[in-house]
Motif scaffolding. Sequence first.
Motif, short mmCIF file in Angstrom:
data_model
loop_
_atom_site.label_atom_id
_atom_site.label_comp_id
_atom_site.label_asym_id
_atom_site.label_seq_id
_atom_site.Cartn_x
_atom_site.Cartn_y
_atom_site.Cartn_z
N LEU A 134 0.84 -1.19 0.00
CA LEU A 134 0.00 0.00 0.00
C LEU A 134 0.88 1.24 0.00
O LEU A 134 2.02 1.20 0.45
N ASN A 135 0.33 2.34 -0.50
CA ASN A 135 0.99 3.64 -0.42
C ASN A 135 0.33 4.39 0.73
O ASN A 135 -0.82 4.81 0.63
N LEU A 136 1.07 4.54 1.84
CA LEU A 136 0.53 5.14 3.05
C LEU A 136 1.20 6.47 3.33
O LEU A 136 2.37 6.67 3.03
N GLY A 137 0.44 7.38 3.95
CA GLY A 137 0.96 8.71 4.23
C GLY A 137 0.76 9.12 5.67
O GLY A 137 1.12 8.39 6.60
N LYS A 173 4.54 0.63 1.50
CA LYS A 173 4.75 -0.20 2.67
C LYS A 173 4.09 -1.55 2.45
O LYS A 173 3.06 -1.64 1.78
N LEU A 174 4.68 -2.58 3.02
CA LEU A 174 4.04 -3.89 3.06
C LEU A 174 3.33 -3.99 4.41
O LEU A 174 3.95 -3.76 5.45
N VAL A 175 2.05 -4.31 4.39
CA VAL A 175 1.25 -4.39 5.61
C VAL A 175 0.73 -5.82 5.74
O VAL A 175 0.14 -6.36 4.80
N ALA A 176 0.94 -6.41 6.90
CA ALA A 176 0.43 -7.75 7.15
C ALA A 176 -1.09 -7.71 7.20
O ALA A 176 -1.68 -6.86 7.87
N LEU A 177 -1.72 -8.62 6.46
CA LEU A 177 -3.19 -8.67 6.45
C LEU A 177 -3.76 -8.84 7.85
O LEU A 177 -4.81 -8.29 8.16
N GLU A 225 -12.04 0.94 -3.69
CA GLU A 225 -12.25 -0.23 -4.53
C GLU A 225 -10.94 -0.97 -4.80
O GLU A 225 -10.90 -2.21 -4.78
N ALA A 226 -9.86 -0.23 -5.05
CA ALA A 226 -8.57 -0.86 -5.31
C ALA A 226 -8.05 -1.61 -4.08
O ALA A 226 -7.54 -2.73 -4.19
N VAL A 227 -8.19 -1.00 -2.90
CA VAL A 227 -7.77 -1.67 -1.66
C VAL A 227 -8.63 -2.90 -1.42
O VAL A 227 -8.14 -3.97 -1.06
N ASN A 228 -9.91 -2.77 -1.66
CA ASN A 228 -10.83 -3.90 -1.49
C ASN A 228 -10.41 -5.07 -2.38
O ASN A 228 -10.40 -6.23 -1.93
N GLU A 229 -10.03 -4.80 -3.61
CA GLU A 229 -9.59 -5.86 -4.52
C GLU A 229 -8.31 -6.52 -4.03
O GLU A 229 -8.15 -7.72 -4.12
N LEU A 230 -7.36 -5.71 -3.52
CA LEU A 230 -6.13 -6.28 -2.96
C LEU A 230 -6.42 -7.23 -1.80
O LEU A 230 -5.79 -8.27 -1.67
N LEU A 231 -7.37 -6.85 -0.97
CA LEU A 231 -7.70 -7.67 0.20
C LEU A 231 -8.40 -8.96 -0.18
O LEU A 231 -8.32 -9.95 0.55
N LYS A 232 -9.08 -9.00 -1.33
CA LYS A 232 -9.79 -10.19 -1.77
C LYS A 232 -8.86 -11.25 -2.37
O LYS A 232 -9.25 -12.39 -2.49
N LYS A 233 -7.64 -10.86 -2.76
CA LYS A 233 -6.71 -11.79 -3.41
C LYS A 233 -6.20 -12.82 -2.45
O LYS A 233 -6.01 -12.67 -1.31
#
Length: 78
Positions: A6-9, A36-40, A70-78
């Motif tokens: 994710l791109n976090l600020g 950043k890589l974030v653990a699910l 929507e993009a974050v939601n798709e990443l979480l569904k993978k």
Amino acid sequence: MKFIELNLGSHIVVHGYDKENKEVTEQVTVEGFSRKLVALSRIKSVSEKYILTDYIDGRWIYWEYDGTFEAVNELLKK
């Protein structure tokens, strides 16, 4: 352990609660976003503006993210 990128600020750190049961927060403002890589397992919720994650010592962090819900939601569904 699974991760998503994710791109976090800027973010808000919740340190706990005061005597009146109000959140004790710290606002951290940064310029731009960082990858950043974030653990699910750390992700607790996602809104249109923030991703809520847990942190050490019972703290929580509300991260602003770059992109769409929507993009974050798709990443979480993978």
